[in-house]
Design a protein around this motif. Structure first.
Motif, PDB file in Angstrom:
ATOM      1  N   LEU A 294       0.785  -1.239   0.000  1.00 17.22           N
ATOM      2  CA  LEU A 294       0.000   0.000   0.000  1.00 17.22           C
ATOM      3  C   LEU A 294       0.815   1.286   0.000  1.00 17.22           C
ATOM      4  CD1 LEU A 294      -3.224  -0.632   2.044  1.00 17.22           C
ATOM      5  CD2 LEU A 294      -2.723  -0.994  -0.355  1.00 17.22           C
ATOM      6  N   GLY A 295       2.047   1.210   0.431  1.00 16.22           N
ATOM      7  CA  GLY A 295       2.871   2.420   0.427  1.00 16.22           C
ATOM      8  C   GLY A 295       2.546   3.383   1.563  1.00 16.22           C
ATOM      9  N   VAL A 296       1.631   3.019   2.439  1.00 14.84           N
ATOM     10  CA  VAL A 296       1.391   3.786   3.679  1.00 14.84           C
ATOM     11  C   VAL A 296       1.370   2.757   4.811  1.00 14.84           C
ATOM     12  CG1 VAL A 296       0.044   5.714   2.707  1.00 14.84           C
ATOM     13  CG2 VAL A 296      -1.129   3.637   3.421  1.00 14.84           C
ATOM     14  N   PRO A 297       1.589   3.199   6.050  1.00 13.50           N
ATOM     15  CA  PRO A 297       1.560   2.219   7.144  1.00 13.50           C
ATOM     16  C   PRO A 297       0.184   1.541   7.235  1.00 13.50           C
ATOM     17  CG  PRO A 297       2.393   4.346   7.896  1.00 13.50           C
ATOM     18  CD  PRO A 297       1.887   4.557   6.509  1.00 13.50           C
ATOM     19  N   VAL A 298       0.211   0.260   7.563  1.00 15.81           N
ATOM     20  CA  VAL A 298      -1.046  -0.473   7.745  1.00 15.81           C
ATOM     21  C   VAL A 298      -1.127  -0.895   9.207  1.00 15.81           C
ATOM     22  CG1 VAL A 298      -2.403  -2.494   7.076  1.00 15.81           C
ATOM     23  CG2 VAL A 298      -1.030  -1.291   5.367  1.00 15.81           C
ATOM     24  N   ARG A 299      -2.189  -0.513   9.871  1.00 18.75           N
ATOM     25  CA  ARG A 299      -2.400  -0.921  11.264  1.00 18.75           C
ATOM     26  C   ARG A 299      -3.331  -2.121  11.250  1.00 18.75           C
ATOM     27  NH1 ARG A 299      -0.482   2.676  14.917  1.00 18.75           N
ATOM     28  NH2 ARG A 299      -1.559   1.454  16.471  1.00 18.75           N
ATOM     29  N   LEU A 300      -2.796  -3.270  11.636  1.00 18.81           N
ATOM     30  CA  LEU A 300      -3.564  -4.508  11.601  1.00 18.81           C
ATOM     31  C   LEU A 300      -4.242  -4.739  12.942  1.00 18.81           C
ATOM     32  CD1 LEU A 300      -0.659  -6.599  10.053  1.00 18.81           C
ATOM     33  CD2 LEU A 300      -2.694  -5.818   8.815  1.00 18.81           C
ATOM     34  N   THR A 301      -5.468  -5.234  12.909  1.00 15.86           N
ATOM     35  CA  THR A 301      -6.110  -5.627  14.169  1.00 15.86           C
ATOM     36  C   THR A 301      -5.272  -6.724  14.804  1.00 15.86           C
ATOM     37  OG1 THR A 301      -8.232  -5.335  13.096  1.00 15.86           O
ATOM     38  CG2 THR A 301      -8.245  -6.505  15.179  1.00 15.86           C
ATOM     39  N   PRO A 302      -4.942  -6.628  16.090  1.00 17.25           N
ATOM     40  CA  PRO A 302      -4.285  -7.768  16.734  1.00 17.25           C
ATOM     41  C   PRO A 302      -5.175  -9.008  16.527  1.00 17.25           C
ATOM     42  CG  PRO A 302      -4.394  -5.877  18.220  1.00 17.25           C
ATOM     43  CD  PRO A 302      -5.215  -5.530  17.013  1.00 17.25           C
ATOM     44  N   PRO A 303      -4.582 -10.155  16.160  1.00 16.29           N
ATOM     45  CA  PRO A 303      -5.402 -11.329  15.803  1.00 16.29           C
ATOM     46  C   PRO A 303      -6.475 -11.669  16.844  1.00 16.29           C
ATOM     47  CG  PRO A 303      -3.092 -11.774  15.417  1.00 16.29           C
ATOM     48  CD  PRO A 303      -3.153 -10.419  16.062  1.00 16.29           C
ATOM     49  N   GLU A 304      -6.185 -11.460  18.130  1.00 12.29           N
ATOM     50  CA  GLU A 304      -7.171 -11.837  19.156  1.00 12.29           C
ATOM     51  C   GLU A 304      -8.389 -10.916  19.159  1.00 12.29           C
ATOM     52  OE1 GLU A 304      -4.181 -10.612  19.698  1.00 12.29           O
ATOM     53  OE2 GLU A 304      -4.048  -9.418  21.534  1.00 12.29           O
ATOM     54  N   PHE A 305      -8.278  -9.755  18.488  1.00 14.97           N
ATOM     55  CA  PHE A 305      -9.427  -8.841  18.418  1.00 14.97           C
ATOM     56  C   PHE A 305     -10.029  -8.774  17.013  1.00 14.97           C
ATOM     57  CE2 PHE A 305      -7.006  -6.333  21.864  1.00 14.97           C
ATOM     58  CZ  PHE A 305      -7.579  -7.096  22.873  1.00 14.97           C
ATOM     59  N   ALA A 306      -9.626  -9.715  16.122  1.00  5.68           N
ATOM     60  CA  ALA A 306     -10.111  -9.632  14.734  1.00  5.68           C
ATOM     61  C   ALA A 306     -11.569 -10.070  14.636  1.00  5.68           C
ATOM     62  CB  ALA A 306      -9.228 -10.468  13.809  1.00  5.68           C
ATOM     63  N   THR A 307     -11.889 -11.246  15.147  1.00  8.49           N
ATOM     64  CA  THR A 307     -13.292 -11.675  15.075  1.00  8.49           C
ATOM     65  C   THR A 307     -14.063 -11.000  16.221  1.00  8.49           C
ATOM     66  OG1 THR A 307     -12.574 -13.696  16.136  1.00  8.49           O
ATOM     67  CG2 THR A 307     -12.988 -13.825  13.807  1.00  8.49           C
ATOM     68  N   ASP A 308     -15.380 -11.145  16.182  1.00 13.07           N
ATOM     69  CA  ASP A 308     -16.213 -10.329  17.069  1.00 13.07           C
ATOM     70  C   ASP A 308     -15.850 -10.464  18.546  1.00 13.07           C
ATOM     71  OD1 ASP A 308     -17.440  -9.420  14.859  1.00 13.07           O
ATOM     72  OD2 ASP A 308     -19.274 -10.587  15.097  1.00 13.07           O
ATOM     73  N   ASN A 309     -15.773  -9.322  19.205  1.00 18.42           N
ATOM     74  CA  ASN A 309     -15.415  -9.271  20.626  1.00 18.42           C
ATOM     75  C   ASN A 309     -15.928  -7.956  21.196  1.00 18.42           C
ATOM     76  OD1 ASN A 309     -13.008  -7.149  20.832  1.00 18.42           O
ATOM     77  ND2 ASN A 309     -12.828  -8.230  18.889  1.00 18.42           N
ATOM     78  N   ALA A 310     -15.932  -7.851  22.510  1.00 18.17           N
ATOM     79  CA  ALA A 310     -16.462  -6.630  23.124  1.00 18.17           C
ATOM     80  C   ALA A 310     -15.356  -5.630  23.458  1.00 18.17           C
ATOM     81  CB  ALA A 310     -17.254  -6.975  24.388  1.00 18.17           C
ATOM     82  N   ALA A 311     -14.100  -6.091  23.482  1.00 18.98           N
ATOM     83  CA  ALA A 311     -13.002  -5.159  23.781  1.00 18.98           C
ATOM     84  C   ALA A 311     -13.012  -4.020  22.763  1.00 18.98           C
ATOM     85  CB  ALA A 311     -11.670  -5.893  23.762  1.00 18.98           C
ATOM     86  N   MET A 312     -13.236  -4.367  21.496  1.00 22.16           N
ATOM     87  CA  MET A 312     -13.222  -3.328  20.445  1.00 22.16           C
ATOM     88  C   MET A 312     -14.355  -2.321  20.648  1.00 22.16           C
ATOM     89  SD  MET A 312     -14.587  -5.542  17.173  1.00 22.16           S
ATOM     90  CE  MET A 312     -16.362  -5.829  16.905  1.00 22.16           C
ATOM     91  N   ILE A 313     -15.449  -2.787  21.221  1.00 21.71           N
ATOM     92  CA  ILE A 313     -16.584  -1.888  21.479  1.00 21.71           C
ATOM     93  C   ILE A 313     -16.220  -0.936  22.633  1.00 21.71           C
ATOM     94  CG2 ILE A 313     -19.049  -1.798  22.156  1.00 21.71           C
ATOM     95  CD1 ILE A 313     -18.426  -2.987  19.302  1.00 21.71           C
ATOM     96  N   GLY A 314     -15.508  -1.475  23.620  1.00 15.26           N
ATOM     97  CA  GLY A 314     -15.067  -0.646  24.751  1.00 15.26           C
ATOM     98  C   GLY A 314     -14.034   0.397  24.328  1.00 15.26           C
ATOM     99  N   ILE A 315     -13.151   0.015  23.394  1.00 18.29           N
ATOM    100  CA  ILE A 315     -12.143   0.968  22.894  1.00 18.29           C
ATOM    101  C   ILE A 315     -12.846   2.086  22.118  1.00 18.29           C
ATOM    102  CG2 ILE A 315     -10.160   1.234  21.336  1.00 18.29           C
ATOM    103  CD1 ILE A 315      -9.586  -1.838  21.928  1.00 18.29           C
ATOM    104  N   ALA A 316     -13.742   1.681  21.202  1.00 17.64           N
ATOM    105  CA  ALA A 316     -14.461   2.674  20.383  1.00 17.64           C
ATOM    106  C   ALA A 316     -15.313   3.595  21.252  1.00 17.64           C
ATOM    107  CB  ALA A 316     -15.345   1.962  19.359  1.00 17.64           C
ATOM    108  N   ALA A 317     -15.928   3.033  22.289  1.00 16.01           N
ATOM    109  CA  ALA A 317     -16.833   3.825  23.138  1.00 16.01           C
ATOM    110  C   ALA A 317     -16.090   4.947  23.856  1.00 16.01           C
ATOM    111  CB  ALA A 317     -17.516   2.921  24.163  1.00 16.01           C
ATOM    112  N   TYR A 318     -14.848   4.662  24.226  1.00 19.42           N
ATOM    113  CA  TYR A 318     -14.081   5.688  24.960  1.00 19.42           C
ATOM    114  C   TYR A 318     -13.973   6.967  24.136  1.00 19.42           C
ATOM    115  CZ  TYR A 318     -10.218   7.893  27.460  1.00 19.42           C
ATOM    116  OH  TYR A 318      -9.442   8.780  28.154  1.00 19.42           O
ATOM    117  N   TRP A 319     -13.869   6.801  22.812  1.00 22.71           N
ATOM    118  CA  TRP A 319     -13.689   7.957  21.932  1.00 22.71           C
ATOM    119  C   TRP A 319     -15.008   8.624  21.545  1.00 22.71           C
ATOM    120  CZ3 TRP A 319      -9.200   9.873  22.487  1.00 22.71           C
ATOM    121  CH2 TRP A 319      -8.142   9.020  22.827  1.00 22.71           C
ATOM    122  N   ARG A 320     -16.091   8.195  22.165  1.00 24.13           N
ATOM    123  CA  ARG A 320     -17.322   8.989  22.052  1.00 24.13           C
ATOM    124  C   ARG A 320     -17.964   9.143  23.435  1.00 24.13           C
ATOM    125  NH1 ARG A 320     -21.955   6.486  18.363  1.00 24.13           N
ATOM    126  NH2 ARG A 320     -22.565   8.616  18.793  1.00 24.13           N
TER     127      ARG A 320
END
Ligand code: KG4
Ligand code: ZN
Length: 347
Positions: A294-320
């Motif tokens: 891609l020629g730009v940095p790629v931020r990959l989801t850590p494999p343990e958070f790739a499939t559905d989980n609630a940690a990602m919802i908690g991270i996103a919620a903090y920013w709103r």
């Protein structure tokens, strides 16, 4: 700020405690995969019922694993807010998580933060970021979605491109079904692909010459069906070597299509980095190919958070967190099975 997050959009029942949008103190996932394997896919009614049976124990375990209970608000030990997936997803499954979150918010007198599931997948790539450099280009590749979205700020999205038919994960699952592989077939196909030749079959990469940011997978699926049609009749299986070659060639075609369109989108939108989120973000070939091309940095989801989980919802919620709902506002939120990623709400 400690957020208890709940995710129940499809066939995983999940709860997590996340501190300050980055510190995942617990992450509990109860998967229904074994049940849905028997039917070769998710039966929505069955998924919702299982959500109902598991949600309370899952929430209790998330609190226990984090070593916290409800406690006070704002004292650093208890739960300060409850985040929950509002959509998109299966209606019955979403309702279980959302209504549980509302009931807990009322009983424990906590603010409620509704979160878009797809935003969660993208924020899973941003847990370790301290200085955000918008815009990012988000690539959401899951069982239900394949979207290129420009993220201009926190929870501020613009849809740039998407699939015209099947989602990437859906394509993996459908091809897996043709090959007699168990649901969900994505992980299985990528495992088998490692032993195969990606150039054994020339499967189509649709829409690559078209000047847009969309992808399509239905032609690829049909090509796989045609390639194996005469080889497996009834319950027969392809010989091991051929199975690996079909998996590798299919995976290479799907990944090529995604990476080529992602590269085109990067050239047009000039993001500081690309975020790869969603279940298919666990795919090794996709991770490697995106990072290389891609020629730009790629931020990959850590494999343990790739499939559905609630940690990602908690991270996103903090920013709103500034939009957390209190009082009666908490109860006006309803599940939205087709909730889209869109611009930030104007204050
Ligand atoms: O994000 P997710 O857990 O659920 C949805 O929101 O849809 O994604 C599930 C999808 C399934 O289609 C599954 O086959 C696919 O992600 N998947 C993979 C891999 N791991 C999971 N696809 C390709 N390669 C993988 N390693
Ligand atoms: Zn998902």
């Amino acid at each position: 700020m400690n957020i208890l997050a709940i995710e129940s959009s499809c066939d995983e029942t999940a709860a997590a405690v996340v501190a300050d949008g980055c510190d995942v103190r617990s992450n509990v996932i109860s998967s229904q995969i074994d049940v849905h394997r028997a039917t070769g896919g998710v039966v929505p009614e069955v998924a919702a019922r299982l959500q109902l049976e598991t949600i309370v124990p899952v929430v209790e375990k998330a609190l226990a694993d984090a070593g916290t209970d409800w406690g006070g608000t704002g004292d650093g030990t208890g739960i300060d807010a409850i985040a929950v997936t509002q959509g998109p997803g299966l209606a019955g499954s979403l309702i279980v998580g959302l209504e549980t979150a509302k009931a807990l918010a009322l009983a424990k007198d906590k603010p409620l933060i509704p979160v878009n599931h797809l935003a969660g997948h993208l924020y899973a790539c941003l847990a370790d970021v301290t200085a955000f450099a918008f815009p990012y280009l988000g690539l959401v590749v899951s069982g239900g979605h394949t979207e290129f979205v420009l993220m201009r700020g926190h929870h501020d999205f613009e849809l740039v491109g998407s699939t015209r038919d099947d989602a990437a994960g859906e394509a993996f699952d459908k091809v897996g079904k043709l090959l007699g592989l168990p649901y969900p077939a994505g992980p299985e196909i990528s495992k088998l692909a490692r032993g195969g030749d990606p150039s054994a079959y020339e499967f189509p990469r649709a829409m690559l010459d078209q000047d847009n940011f969309d992808v399509s997978f239905s032609g690829l699926k049909t090509a796989v069906r045609q390639a194996i049609r005469d080889r497996i009749a009834g319950d027969q299986k392809l010989p091991k070597r051929e199975l690996a070659d079909v998996c590798a060639s299919f995976e290479a075609a799907a990944v090529d299509a995604l990476v080529t369109k992602a590269a085109r989108t990067v050239r047009a939108t000039k993001p500081s980095a690309v975020l790869l989120g969603g279940g298919v973000a666990a795919n090794r070939r996709l991770r490697a190919s995106l990072s290389r091309k891609l020629g730009v940095p790629v931020r990959l989801t850590p494999p343990e958070f790739a499939t559905d989980n609630a940690a990602m919802i908690g991270i996103a919620a903090y920013w709103r967190r500034s939009e957390a709902l209190n009082g009666g506002g908490r109860f006006g939120v309803s599940a939205d099975p087709s909730l889209a990623l869109g611009p930030a709400a104007t204050p």
